[in-house]
Design a protein around this motif. Structure first.
Motif, PDB file in Angstrom:
ATOM      1  N   TRP A  21      27.632  -0.892  -7.837  1.00  0.00           N
ATOM      2  CA  TRP A  21      26.773   0.270  -7.999  1.00  0.00           C
ATOM      3  C   TRP A  21      25.599  -0.139  -8.876  1.00  0.00           C
ATOM      4  N   PRO A  22      24.522   0.652  -8.909  1.00  0.00           N
ATOM      5  CA  PRO A  22      23.391   0.298  -9.781  1.00  0.00           C
ATOM      6  C   PRO A  22      23.812   0.251 -11.238  1.00  0.00           C
ATOM      7  N   LEU A  23      23.133  -0.569 -12.010  1.00  0.00           N
ATOM      8  CA  LEU A  23      23.391  -0.651 -13.441  1.00  0.00           C
ATOM      9  C   LEU A  23      23.294   0.730 -14.088  1.00  0.00           C
ATOM     10  N   THR A  24      24.191   0.977 -15.018  1.00  0.00           N
ATOM     11  CA  THR A  24      24.247   2.241 -15.737  1.00  0.00           C
ATOM     12  C   THR A  24      23.836   2.020 -17.193  1.00  0.00           C
ATOM     13  N   GLY A  25      22.951   2.869 -17.703  1.00  0.00           N
ATOM     14  CA  GLY A  25      22.611   2.843 -19.115  1.00  0.00           C
ATOM     15  C   GLY A  25      23.582   3.715 -19.889  1.00  0.00           C
ATOM     16  N   ASN A  26      24.055   3.218 -21.031  1.00  0.00           N
ATOM     17  CA  ASN A  26      25.082   3.926 -21.807  1.00  0.00           C
ATOM     18  C   ASN A  26      24.660   4.109 -23.254  1.00  0.00           C
ATOM     19  N   TRP A  27      25.066   5.243 -23.829  1.00  0.00           N
ATOM     20  CA  TRP A  27      24.828   5.550 -25.225  1.00  0.00           C
ATOM     21  C   TRP A  27      26.155   5.948 -25.862  1.00  0.00           C
ATOM     22  N   HIS A  28      26.475   5.329 -27.001  1.00  0.00           N
ATOM     23  CA  HIS A  28      27.744   5.565 -27.677  1.00  0.00           C
ATOM     24  C   HIS A  28      27.524   6.219 -29.040  1.00  0.00           C
TER      25      HIS A  28
END
Length: 386
Positions: free
Chosen positions: A207-214
């Motif tokens: 799947w397309p790259l996912t941006g994540n915030w923690h």
């Protein structure tokens, strides 16, 4: 699917990932059977649940006879349990892949062997070795348990070498049982993940790259496709394929990545469906859950292309009011059926849109209604760059 026999996928673990696997399996004519040590595991609300300990060989023997294939809800299933089951029924991904992902030292060593750069790291078994590792790697650094840590657990950040005593006081007692690893702190610019799937026949898709915030080590929001990536999508896909081929992997996995100075660094691999891929349920043609079921049963893989752009809110501790989400356009609510508890993942919501501008508007409206402006702000900044 045709024929009289409905395949049964056995799932080790009965949490929300098992729950969503069962929900994705049903339209394919596939049943699921989960095993968990807790009688109130939330997967039991949507699929049959065997309540048993991982060492209960009698219960696991009966379980193995009821399923066509076994897979995992989480990676902390004992590797010897997975190996024992693999002698009786097909297990995907293979126990060897599970074992590597359970050990941060083995995992990062594998990353480098497959050409994926990582931060500097060293094994730490004694207090003296912690000093040696700090001298070699420097500070800031993070001392982690090699096994069982997740969502920020089992970690201690050292701002300077002077924090060594405090770090050892926090984690040193676990050195003999779980092992420890010191990793150089990465002043990353972005956190990304790529969700990939490999079938029994070797077919591979991402799947397309996912941006994540923690927040405090726990995923707060995800955005897909992650904007402004240039060549990183292709590089991430190549790294994921190299790992999958090396492990003979079957099923879905997540590769967590840092971006530093425009380059990718490998952080962790999750040998299962992953929190940062939940947006695929509504945001992609075939979700990570459907494709995992397809892969482990040897069925053709589904299209991993996106329907537009999507963002996911992760609900931690307790669920907010669902009404603002349910009133939104192309917004989707997921309640895991779990009791509220601090730090516990209890649900998520996904908001989809045909383009970045529309998604930003929809997210802003929901965030304002929920009083979650701070949670959504970094995603809005990323969308403004598109």
């Amino acid at each position: 699917m045709s024929g009289r026999h409905q395949p049964v996928v056995g799932i080790l673990g009965g949490g929300q990932l098992a729950r969503m696997l069962a929900l994705a399996a049903a339209p394919l004519g596939v049943n699921c059977l989960a095993v968990d040590g807790s009688a109130d595991a939330c997967a039991g609300q949507v699929a049959p649940l065997v309540v048993a300990d991982w060492s209960d060989r009698a219960a696991l023997e009966a379980f193995a006879h009821q399923v066509d294939v076994v897979t995992f809800d989480f990676e902390n299933v004992p590797a010897d349990t997975a190996h024992w089951l693999a002698e009786r029924v097909a297990v995907h991904p293979a126990p060897e892949a599970l074992a590597v992902a359970q050990d941060r030292l083995a995992e990062k060593t594998l990353f480098r062997a497959c050409g994926l750069p990582t931060t500097e790291f060293m094994a730490v078994d004694t207090r003296e070795q912690l000093d040696q590792a700090l001298a070699a790697i420097g500070a800031p650094a993070i001392l982690k348990t090699r096994r069982l840590g997740y969502d920020g657990k089992g970690q201690f950040r050292l701002a300077t070498a002077g924090d060594a005593d405090a770090a050892w006081a926090a984690l040193g007692a676990q050195a003999a049982t779980l092992g420890l690893i010191l990793e150089a702190f990465v002043p990353f610019e972005r956190e990304l993940s790529i969700i990939a799937v490999r079938g029994r026949d070797g077919e591979f898709r991402t799947w397309p790259l996912t941006g994540n915030w923690h927040v405090d080590g726990v995923l707060s929001m995800s955005l897909a496709p992650a904007p402004s990536l240039g060549p990183l999508q292709q590089r991430a896909s190549e790294h994921a394929r190299a790992l999958a081929e090396r492990l003979g992997y079957v099923g879905v996995f997540a590769l967590e990545l840092f971006v530093k100075d425009g380059e990718l660094l490998g952080n962790e691999m999750a040998p299962r469906v992953h929190n940062s891929g939940h947006w695929t349920i509504e945001g992609a043609h075939a979700s990570q859950f459907e494709n995992h079921v397809r892969a482990v049963l040897g069925l053709p893989l589904g299209d991993t292309g996106v329907r537009g752009t999507a963002a996911m809110f992760n609900w931690i501790g307790e669920l907010p009011d669902a009404t603002p989400v349910l009133c939104g356009v192309d917004a989707h609510w997921h309640d895991y059926g779990k009791q509220a508890r601090p730090g516990r993942k209890v649900g998520h919501a996904t908001v989809c849109a045909p383009d970045a501008s529309t998604l930003a508007t929809r997210l802003r409206n929901i965030a304002q209604a929920l009083g979650r402006e701070a949670q959504v702000e970094p995603v809005l900044r990323a969308l403004a760059d598109v």
